[in-house]
Design a protein around this motif. Structure first.
Motif, short mmCIF file in Angstrom:
data_model
loop_
_atom_site.label_atom_id
_atom_site.label_comp_id
_atom_site.label_asym_id
_atom_site.label_seq_id
_atom_site.Cartn_x
_atom_site.Cartn_y
_atom_site.Cartn_z
N ALA A 2 0.83 -1.21 0.00
CA ALA A 2 0.00 0.00 0.00
C ALA A 2 0.86 1.24 0.00
O ALA A 2 0.52 2.26 -0.60
N GLU A 3 2.04 1.16 0.68
CA GLU A 3 2.91 2.32 0.72
C GLU A 3 3.56 2.56 -0.63
O GLU A 3 3.83 3.68 -1.03
N ALA A 4 3.79 1.46 -1.39
CA ALA A 4 4.45 1.59 -2.69
C ALA A 4 3.50 2.17 -3.73
O ALA A 4 3.91 2.93 -4.61
N PHE A 5 2.20 1.83 -3.67
CA PHE A 5 1.22 2.29 -4.65
C PHE A 5 0.00 2.86 -3.92
O PHE A 5 -1.05 2.21 -3.85
N PRO A 6 0.14 4.05 -3.34
CA PRO A 6 -0.96 4.61 -2.54
C PRO A 6 -2.15 5.07 -3.37
O PRO A 6 -3.23 5.23 -2.84
N ASN A 7 -1.93 5.33 -4.65
CA ASN A 7 -3.01 5.84 -5.49
C ASN A 7 -3.28 4.87 -6.64
O ASN A 7 -3.02 3.69 -6.54
N GLY A 8 -3.79 5.40 -7.74
CA GLY A 8 -3.99 4.54 -8.91
C GLY A 8 -5.42 4.16 -9.18
O GLY A 8 -5.69 3.38 -10.09
N GLY A 9 -6.36 4.66 -8.39
CA GLY A 9 -7.77 4.40 -8.67
C GLY A 9 -8.14 2.95 -8.56
O GLY A 9 -7.63 2.21 -7.70
N MET A 11 -7.57 0.38 -10.63
CA MET A 11 -6.53 -0.58 -10.92
C MET A 11 -5.43 -0.53 -9.85
O MET A 11 -4.78 -1.55 -9.57
N GLY A 12 -5.22 0.61 -9.22
CA GLY A 12 -4.26 0.67 -8.11
C GLY A 12 -4.70 -0.22 -6.98
O GLY A 12 -3.88 -0.95 -6.38
N GLU A 13 -5.99 -0.21 -6.67
CA GLU A 13 -6.52 -1.06 -5.61
C GLU A 13 -6.40 -2.53 -5.99
O GLU A 13 -6.04 -3.38 -5.16
N ARG A 14 -6.66 -2.85 -7.26
CA ARG A 14 -6.56 -4.24 -7.68
C ARG A 14 -5.11 -4.72 -7.62
O ARG A 14 -4.84 -5.88 -7.27
N MET A 42 2.74 4.32 -14.49
CA MET A 42 1.59 3.89 -15.28
C MET A 42 0.27 4.15 -14.54
O MET A 42 -0.68 4.68 -15.10
N LEU A 43 0.21 3.76 -13.25
CA LEU A 43 -1.03 3.92 -12.49
C LEU A 43 -1.39 5.39 -12.29
O LEU A 43 -2.58 5.73 -12.16
N SER A 44 -0.41 6.27 -12.29
CA SER A 44 -0.66 7.69 -12.08
C SER A 44 -1.01 8.42 -13.37
O SER A 44 -1.41 9.59 -13.33
N SER A 45 -0.85 7.76 -14.50
CA SER A 45 -1.08 8.42 -15.78
C SER A 45 -2.57 8.52 -16.10
O SER A 45 -3.34 7.60 -15.81
#
Length: 352
Positions: A2-9, A11-14, A42-45
């Motif tokens: 979770a700390e590595a990918f805190p966002n991403g909508g 697909m970030g959650e998946r 990618m997730l932030s784009s």
């Protein structure tokens, strides 16, 4: 994770909740920094983006890419060739070149996809870029995608419509042209093309010398009063105006030009449409008739005759002022058969 990918909508959650240990990539805690960085970008784009990593080309994509998937099953963590198996014969070689370090870009590439339960013709503009890893080699491929299907279809429909319109215009016995707001001729049929026009005469001084417009009484028109100029100003329908045209070969012919505004469905002015009709025979006949009438009138004036016409069916009479004066009538007095007979002595009427 979770700390590595805190966002991403979505697909970030998946990505955060996916069982990566069951994939060739292994648990997320073991991923190299190069993958983590590429995945975070990618997730932030906001642009549709697909990431395939490792020899098995394990798949990731962001929220903006979801609509491109259609109703396909969730492809997260699946091998790239399986997610897009129906087009792998096309994109597989592109992916292979990217894994070898070669970037590629394609514009409006046609692909037949299975994403809504049936084969679907689609078009995409996209780039495939290699992503370096910690070993100095290529760890994966980043694919940024823009689907252009709707635009390509719209342009194809527009071309078809324009082709149909051009075919119809070629069948017309008159010259027809479409001009933009600057007066540039953007569409014309073969008959109009013989006049070698790139711009309407009202907007082109050179053409204005070759096209001379005249009023019905023979007065020279100002270019601002030409049909195309009036239509471009928004006049609904501009009636035919006669032009004496000098053709490229030096020949002069009479034409009649009419025009109307050209608008889109929102009634915004896009330009004007105009029609050119050759009236050479008509104009020459009118000229010959005027000359014939002039000669007749000269003969009448010379000998002092007063001719008239009479229609025995309707009784209509046409007298000149001199003949009316002989009957004691005013120049504007109406004349019919009874008026004519009333001017003759009763004893002479049977003989007349």
């Amino acid at each position: 994770m979770a700390e590595a990918f805190p966002n991403g909508g979505i697909m970030g959650e998946r990505v955060r909740t996916h069982d990566w240990a069951a994939t060739p990539l292994g648990a997320a805690e073991t991923w190299p920094q190069s993958l983590r960085t590429a995945l975070s970008i990618m997730l932030s784009s906001a642009f549709p983006t697909y990431l395939a990593w490792g020899p098995e080309l394990t798949s990731f994509y962001n929220d903006a890419y979801i609509p491109i998937m259609g109703d396909k099953p969730n492809g997260l963590g699946q091998p790239f060739p399986e997610v897009w198996s129906e087009v792998w014969d096309t994109i597989g070689p592109i992916t292979h070149r990217a894994m070898q370090g070669e970037a590629s870009y394609f514009e409006d590439l046609p692909l037949t996809l299975m994403r809504h339960g049936h084969p679907e013709a689609t078009w995409f503009s996209f780039s495939y870029s290699p992503i370096g890893d910690e070993t100095g080699g290529v760890g994966g491929v980043l694919c940024t995608v823009h689907e252009t299907t709707e635009r390509v279809r719209a342009e194809a429909a527009l071309r078809e419509s324009e082709n149909k319109l051009a075919a119809i215009l070629e069948q017309l016995p008159v010259g027809v042209g479409l001009v933009d707001q600057e007066g540039n001729i953007t569409l014309s049929n073969r008959i109009l093309q013989q006049y070698a026009l790139d711009k309407v005469p009202s907007r082109d001084p050179i053409q204005g010398e070759r096209w001379r417009g005249y009023t019905p009484d023979g007065q020279r028109l100002s270019p601002s009063d030409y049909p195309s100029a009036r239509a471009l100003r928004g006049e609904t329908v501009v009636p035919g105006i006669d032009f004496l045209v000098t053709l490229p070969n030096g020949q002069e012919i009479w034409t009649r030009v009419s025009a109307a505004p050209f608008r889109n469905t929102a009634q915004e002015g896009l330009g004007a449409v105009f029609v050119v009709q050759v009236v050479e025979r008509e104009k020459r006949t009118e000229q010959a008739l005027r000359e014939s009438r002039a000669r007749l009138q000269a003969a009448i004036d010379l000998v002092g005759l007063s001719p008239y016409t009479w229609n025995p069916i309707t009784g209509a009479l046409d007298w000149d002022a001199q003949l009316k004066a002989m009957w004691g009538l005013a120049p504007d007095a109406p004349v019919d058969h009874e008026v004519w007979l009333s001017g003759i002595h009763p004893e002479d009427r049977p003989r007349v």
